[in-house]
Design a protein around this motif. Sequence first.
Motif, PDB file in Angstrom:
ATOM      1  N   THR A 141       0.826  -1.204   0.000  1.00 21.57           N
ATOM      2  CA  THR A 141       0.000   0.000   0.000  1.00 21.57           C
ATOM      3  C   THR A 141       0.859   1.252   0.000  1.00 21.57           C
ATOM      4  OG1 THR A 141      -1.828  -1.113   1.125  1.00 21.57           O
ATOM      5  CG2 THR A 141      -1.742   1.287   1.293  1.00 21.57           C
ATOM      6  N   ARG A 156       0.869   4.096  -2.989  1.00 20.85           N
ATOM      7  CA  ARG A 156       0.528   5.492  -2.726  1.00 20.85           C
ATOM      8  C   ARG A 156       1.660   6.419  -3.133  1.00 20.85           C
ATOM      9  NH1 ARG A 156      -4.035   6.574  -0.316  1.00 20.85           N
ATOM     10  NH2 ARG A 156      -3.381   8.578   0.542  1.00 20.85           N
ATOM     11  N   CYS A 181      -6.182   5.232  -3.541  1.00 24.22           N
ATOM     12  CA  CYS A 181      -5.461   6.307  -4.228  1.00 24.22           C
ATOM     13  C   CYS A 181      -6.394   7.121  -5.124  1.00 24.22           C
ATOM     14  CB  CYS A 181      -4.324   5.721  -5.069  1.00 24.22           C
ATOM     15  SG  CYS A 181      -2.956   5.056  -4.106  1.00 24.22           S
ATOM     16  N   PRO A 229      -3.090  10.803  -2.959  1.00 23.81           N
ATOM     17  CA  PRO A 229      -1.919  10.664  -2.092  1.00 23.81           C
ATOM     18  C   PRO A 229      -0.785  11.631  -2.395  1.00 23.81           C
ATOM     19  CG  PRO A 229      -1.810   9.026  -3.833  1.00 23.81           C
ATOM     20  CD  PRO A 229      -3.096   9.799  -4.055  1.00 23.81           C
ATOM     21  N   THR A 232       7.586  10.703  -0.290  1.00 21.83           N
ATOM     22  CA  THR A 232       6.169  10.754  -0.650  1.00 21.83           C
ATOM     23  C   THR A 232       5.927  11.782  -1.750  1.00 21.83           C
ATOM     24  OG1 THR A 232       5.769  12.372   1.109  1.00 21.83           O
ATOM     25  CG2 THR A 232       5.430  10.052   1.659  1.00 21.83           C
TER      26      THR A 232
END
Length: 387
Positions: free
Chosen positions: A15, A19, A44, A49, A342
């Motif tokens: 996961t 993302r 998503c 995300p 991220t």
Amino acid sequence: MSAFIMRGVDAHTLTGQLRRGRGLGLRRALSDGGAEAVEAVYGCCVDDPRDDRSTEERSWYLLRLARALRLDSAPIAAHLLAPVAETDEDDCRIGLAADVLAGLARDGDPRALQALRAYVVEGRYWSRALDAMWEEGGDAMCEGLAPAVLARADDDELRFHVEIDDGPWSAWAAGEPRIRALLDAESPRSGGGGAWWPLRELPDARLMALVEADGPAARTQAMRELGRRGDPVLLDLAEDPAMRNVAGGVPGLWAVLDRLGAGALDRARGWAASDDPDLAGQGVRVLAEHGTAQDVPALLADLTAMAEQREWCGAETPARGLGRLGAAEAVPTLRFLWKETTHSYARGDYLAGLLGAAGAGAAELLVEAADDCEERVREYTSGTAQS
């Protein structure tokens, strides 16, 4: 749909990788196709995300997964059409859902197309869905929606969205006088790069007068000309507090400092160690682009600090510089950044750094890069990436 909301997911999980838009996550999802993969892809689509929606990409990635996993479009459509409070802002919550539904509609999914058309008629951010439909299916997918758009939007709102070379507006103009009038009134956008007077004819003293006394636009133009001339006075301007704007920076400074090349190195080495964040940032940029082996410790210290603080954007510049200098000692930190970030856009810079610093030791990342959500990362596998 609340079950799909998942923030701060570990980067080592499937996961977490999905993302982040990593190629490794896509390959794992296609390999097992289990419940976690399905749930994460739905998540998503309805809970964007991305750290920065202005630069990061996900649509190609999520659509590829949705097709391969044969996802039912109904949950995404239900999310798109779910009622929201008048005080809620849902432009962020519908962007990726609209993109994926438009791709599925192009594949022939009637429920996806129906949901998009309904959102254009009823949804608050109707133009976002309309753009997605136009990108995927052109006039055929948007056919018949002009009356609904005209019924819900006054001329001021339409003027904000109508563009000559984008969207269905030109196709609709022949039959809709209001759209035709707005297109006729729209003037071409300015490129913004030209000077208002022949700056190349001005002496240095006049240019400095523009820098010191005129507004920000004229100041930037004058600084560009000083940069073209390679005038070291730019180094003094970088250190002058009076040049700063309310955000603490000097607009356009980096672009002109870069024209000085290695001529800025001596001063930049001092800047990089400064307590002034903006000046330190300018110094690191100069070292990354023009520094030598002696600048590796400073760049590595900056990269390490950014990694510890999880400042993914801040780490992009030293990552490129360390790759350019072939700094093998940076590889562990660059690998950490590659896995954890991220901010997917930054992976292009981390990959450039790893390929330069690790050489053949980073070859396996090119396999993963072929399935990354970011086009600039995928380009490394075809040899078209720009440094």
